[in-house]
Motif scaffolding. Sequence first.
Motif: not given
Length: 404
Positions: A250-251, A267-270, A396-398
């Motif tokens: 999670v970001v 960009q932090m999520v990527q 998977m990032v949210g």
Amino acid sequence: MPLKLDSRSDLEETLQAHQDAIIQLEDGRRSLERDLVAKMQQARMSAYTPDGDYRGVFENEEQARSFGYFVVSRTHENDEVRGRAAQALERNVYFNQRDLGTGDEYSGGAAVPMEFAVRVKRLIESFGVFSRNAFYMPMSSGETTFLKQVGEVVVFLLEEGIKGEESDISFKRVKLTAKEWGTLSFYPVNLDEDAVVVIGELVARSIAFSFARKTDDIAFNGDGSATYFGIQGIIPKLTQINGVDDGGGVVLGSGNAWSELTLEDFQMVQGRLPEYEGDTEPKWYCSRTFYYNVMVKLMLAAGGVTAEEIEGQRRRVFLGDPVEIVQVMPKAEGNSQVCALYGDMRRCATYGDRRGLGIAQSREYRFAERQVTVLGTNRVAVSIEDLGTDEEAGPMVGLMTQAG
């Protein structure tokens, strides 16, 4: 026990109540009839251009007609109508009698012939996001356990007198349990020859869209309750693992409002997504509202050549990766909300398919409204597996908005 009335006014009130109930039932029946007429008209417009050329969900008009004959032959309440439809179906070049099956697995109904089932399955994939992006696993029984690859072998330097580093491909055991899902669609008892194509369109589209929508809702939003067939989806699992603070998968964005989210947040999520061995195809997942109100705004705000670089190509791409529109994801902003996902769904989710589609019918469900009820059935499994830990992100990032 006879109804006891103390006065004439009691009798009048009782009669009025019964009359009101009858009127309400009649209004409900007429409303259902109007809804069905509207759906039939919509299906007709979807199937044909204003010039009368076929443009529906099947490969051509004759295939749609053939599926319509199949539906009528297996569901209509009138034996004569079913018989005529069955005879027409046998003469149709798109129908193979050997592909037809019945049995307990279809709850007393009939298996949809392979040529039709494949087409409806493709429709489910075109309507649904999860079914076409998750790892696909055919199931030969109600429960299937298989090994899903999650790692590669180690490369080492070959030198004389030095023992090589032993390694092996790493796997994760995944267990799938298929459950039977059902969806209802309707067509009028009274129909003419031209209506057969429309019935084929109506039933195929209704079954495909309903299954796709429900699958997406479960896979993304499932909280493990009966509403979601006991399945926990990606977003609830992410928040369960990571909570509502930044970390793991999670970001935490720059604010609790969508307008406060920045390009740096995405960009932090990527950057949070781990680097995986082999072929990885990360995508963005969000609602259409979020895409156009947040992502597109950020692209346009960047301006000029920079905007083109962010978009990549003139299609749904953001920061160089494809965007999948998921209409069951948030369409309005909220606090502590996972508003966008990013990652490779094949690595964290599996879509199990037990068998092809089946149909059954109920002659009583809407008997008073003179409508035939078609029950579409499918046995599938939705599994959400590896989403990392609260310290290390998974596939998977949210992106989550702040609490307020």
